[in-house]
Design an enzyme around this catalytic site. Structure first.
Site, mmCIF file in Angstrom:
data_model
loop_
_atom_site.group_PDB
_atom_site.id
_atom_site.type_symbol
_atom_site.label_atom_id
_atom_site.label_comp_id
_atom_site.label_asym_id
_atom_site.label_seq_id
_atom_site.Cartn_x
_atom_site.Cartn_y
_atom_site.Cartn_z
ATOM 1 N N ASP A 448 0.834 -1.207 0.000
ATOM 2 C CA ASP A 448 0.000 0.000 0.000
ATOM 3 C C ASP A 448 0.869 1.259 0.000
ATOM 4 O OD1 ASP A 448 -2.313 1.455 -0.068
ATOM 5 O OD2 ASP A 448 -3.067 0.795 1.875
ATOM 6 N N GLU A 451 3.370 6.575 -2.669
ATOM 7 C CA GLU A 451 3.338 7.790 -3.503
ATOM 8 C C GLU A 451 3.971 8.992 -2.804
ATOM 9 O OE1 GLU A 451 -0.451 5.304 -3.770
ATOM 10 O OE2 GLU A 451 0.477 6.507 -2.174
ATOM 11 N N ASP A 512 -8.761 4.130 -3.426
ATOM 12 C CA ASP A 512 -9.849 4.364 -2.470
ATOM 13 C C ASP A 512 -11.071 5.004 -3.134
ATOM 14 O OD1 ASP A 512 -8.023 3.385 -0.673
ATOM 15 O OD2 ASP A 512 -7.454 5.343 0.100
#
Length: 722
Positions: A448, A451, A512
């Site tokens: 996850d 970035e 998301d």
């Protein structure tokens, strides 16, 4: 940059609107060796000069000789330029803004050393060189400098834009090929400008949630925590695109970029990069040929393990061994096929605080839990992230050992430590943590975030975030996939962020999503765009992530999720279907059973996609490039070669569908429809329109509760005639 928000996207096109910068325009090619494809470009120093005409101000280029020391030492530049050929369809253009190219280093973005194709033949005069292969034509003109790309018959696809192409004397549109030199730090940045036909359409640039056709958009390529799918930020920007005109382009680099596809000037594609050199690959052909060429260069997705194609059951989060086992028992009790149970942020002592250890009181016997789930045909995936806040028990160790990205002054980041995957010691430390979990029996790691590499940080590579921010996801994906392959025998991960080359480390999911119809539609557009950027495999959070999924939305999202390369129910609880009642559970089961019966087809299409570098989730024009209507559709898709899927984006029991040429058979009702054209089609028991190509023989298998339990002797083709 005190006023800059943390990880705010960098739009490098802004530098080309700043009149304080020096501008350099490529005027002519000197010393051109047609046989070697090498020469030097003379870049003429210019400035943006303001002008006023009839109560209107504008700017245009003008010669700039001011303040040039010693006969123009800081004026015009003579810099290297080259054209070379990789395959009969792939052209490479390189140029620098200094007197010589930097020393080339190995690139993680490229899967192999770039080959040289010897089939191209050169001809022409001293001022113009024509290169031809069996598939394409390249014309290099010396004065004024221009490079034209054409098909094998000589039909032009696109060409570079010179300042002489300026269409209006009142301004500097279209933006010509140029570079700027900033007076504050002397950094140089390039823009590569190409012609754009009036009817041209553009696709790609990564997992973009905006309209599928990028024509009229400026796409900022900066890896971001998009925090939803209703904006123009991207978890997975990819500096590659393809055009309906029959070409594609890949900018080989990691700096911030902004691709302007006719937004600023309708007839121009302007590729703004933060680098002082350009390494541009141009591909020609059909969409399939272009994508195969691009992925031959940057790598293709290996076929993931068979179990990964089964259902993944998840929520944010199962907080205990008991909750996980209850979910597993609930699935098996209700005869819902499933292969993976995912534990998200709650398996640590403190929710979200990654320390790679199970909370001992809530997960008293993790090895036993993994073993017991395995007996039920369920594998385990674990969440983690590369950020460590102060207070995390690993923070001090990470900082002490120098494993994190440092701030601009060389100290640790104040708020949190971000793992520096450009550091070999960090990779070894990280892989040791994951390796212990994988050896415990964990099947996959959720990779996850990634970035958030700081722009002004200092990295072990010796470069700042200007070069490493976009590079971080690729390094992160590679590290997690590498240890997974060593321990588990496959490099399968479940990742959110990506950059060019990350397709070699599947799988990636769509981030998301909000729990809305429009978010579902944006998710589909993102998956199609991602697939057109070199990624074969992709998933998304079925039902949306942020809040509890509304029952009707969850029901309509299910068939879309089941007819994607990988299928995961994830997001705010509850995600278990029995929490919505018996009727929803029955619908949920029907959708999952559809997927499991189609498993032979799914695996067949996965192998074909992996072999060729194609997506499993396909835009209609990918299979039907000669059909004009197929280029206009972004709310339906082909799942592999033979199934056409129209998700429901509202509560209706029917939807308008565009059908490509040929006859299409409704998978649920067997009713036939003719394409090309539009039809209003009712849905069946599964709330989506699912059509099979006439004549397709789609293999099915007898139903099983997991892929491990499938009896492959029962595979039988179902032929769709009519």
């Amino acid at each position: 940059m005190a006023d800059r928000i943390l990880n705010q996207a960098v739009d490098v096109s802004e530098e080309f609107r700043n009149a304080a910068n020096d501008f350099f325009l490529p005027m002519r090619l000197e010393g051109w060796d047609a046989r070697k494809g090498q020469g030097r470009l003379r870049w003429e120093r210019q400035r943006l000069e303001p002008g006023v005409e009839f109560a209107n101000a504008g700017r245009a280029f003008a010669r700039n000789d001011a303040h040039s020391f010693r006969g123009g030492l800081y004026g015009d530049e003579l810099c290297p330029f080259s054209v070379s050929f990789v395959t009969p369809r792939t052209i490479r253009i390189r140029m620098a803004t200094a007197r010589a190219f930097r020393k080339t280093e190995s690139s993680l973005m490229l899967a192999r050393r770039v080959p040289t194709d010897r089939s191209w033949r050169a001809s022409g005069t001293s001022g113009t060189t024509v290169y031809r292969s069996a598939c394409a034509t390249v014309i290099v003109q010396s004065d004024p400098w221009r490079v034209s790309i054409a098909d094998a018959a000589g039909g032009e696809l696109t060409h570079t834009l010179h300042v002489a192409d300026t269409a209006c004397f009142l301004n500097y549109d279209p933006m010509p090929f140029s570079f700027v030199r900033r007076p504050g730090d002397m950094r140089r940045q390039l823009v590569s400008s190409f012609s754009l036909a009036h009817d041209e359409k553009i696709f790609g640039c990564g997992e973009s949630f905006t309209r599928l056709d990028k024509r009229g958009q400026r796409v900022v390529l900066w890896t971001s925590d998009a925090q939803g799918v209703q904006n123009d930020r991207m978890y997975k920007p990819i500096p590659f695109f393809m055009s309906s005109a029959g070409y594609g382009m890949f900018v080989h680099g990691t700096t911030p970029m902004a691709f302007d596809f006719g937004k600023t000037y309708d007839a121009t594609t302007a590729l703004f990069t933060g680098d002082d050199e350009l390494d541009l690959f141009i591909f020609t052909g059909t969409p399939k040929e272009i994508l195969s060429e691009y992925t031959a260069l940057t790598g293709r997705s290996p076929v993931p393990p068979t179990w990964s194609f089964g259902l993944w059951m998840s929520r944010i989060s199962y907080f205990s061994q008991k909750e996980a086992m209850d979910a597993a028992r609930g699935l098996r009790k209700r005869r819902i096929p499933c292969d993976v149970l995912h534990l998200d942020t709650g398996w640590f002592e403190r929710d979200w605080e990654c320390d790679y250890e199970f909370a001992p009181k809530r997960f008293p016997n993790p090895k036993g839990m993994i073993r017991d789930l395995g007996k039920k045909g369920l594998r385990v995936c674990l969440w983690q992230l590369p950020y460590f806040i102060r207070g995390n028990k690993l923070y001090d160790e990470i900082v002490r050992k120098g494993l994190a990205i440092r701030d601009a002054e060389g100290g640790p980041e104040v708020q949190e430590a971000v793992l520096d995957f450009s550091n070999a010691r960090t990779v070894r430390w990280y892989q040791d943590k994951l390796g212990r979990l994988l050896r415990m029996g964990v099947a996959a790691i959720k990779v996850d975030f990634g970035e958030g590499g700081p722009l002004e940080g200092r990295y072990a590579s010796g470069r700042s975030g200007w070069y490493e921010h976009n590079h971080l996801p690729l390094r992160y994906n590679r590290a997690a996939a590498g240890i997974t392959k060593r321990v588990r025998g496959n490099g399968f991960i479940w990742a959110r962020s990506a950059w060019a080359g990350s397709q070699r480390y599947p799988l990636h999911w769509g981030g998301d999503a909000e729990n809305t119809d429009s978010a579902m539609a944006a998710t589909l557009r993102a998956g199609l765009s991602f697939g057109l950027s070199g990624f074969s495999f992709w998933s998304h959070d079925i039902g949306g992530f942020v809040k509890r999924s509304p029952e009707d939305l969850y029901a309509r999202w299910m068939p879309f999720g089941m007819l994607t390369s990988h299928s995961r129910c994830h997001g705010a609880p509850p995600k278990e279907p029995w929490a919505y009642g018996p009727a929803f559970t029955d619908l949920f089961r029907r959708c999952v059973e559809l997927r499991y019966r189609l498993m032979p087809y799914i695996l067949e299409q996965a192998r074909e996609s992996s072999k060729n570098g194609w997506p499993m989730l396909r835009a209609l024009f990918f299979e039907y490039p000669e059909d004009p209507g197929s280029w206009l559709v972004d709310d339906e898709y082909l799942f592999g070669r033979d199934l056409l899927v129209g998700p429901l984006f509202d509560a209706s029991r029917q939807r308008r569908m565009y059908l490509p040429p040929g006859r299409w058979i409704d998978y649920q009702t067997r009713r036939a429809y003719e394409g090309p054209g539009w039809h209003t089609i009712p849905v069946g028991p599964i709330p989506a329109v699912i059509l099979a190509r006439r004549g397709a023989a789609i293999p099915h298998i007898a139903l099983a509760q997991s892929t491990d339990a499938m009896d492959w002797r029962t595979v039988r083709p179902v032929t769709f005639g009519g």
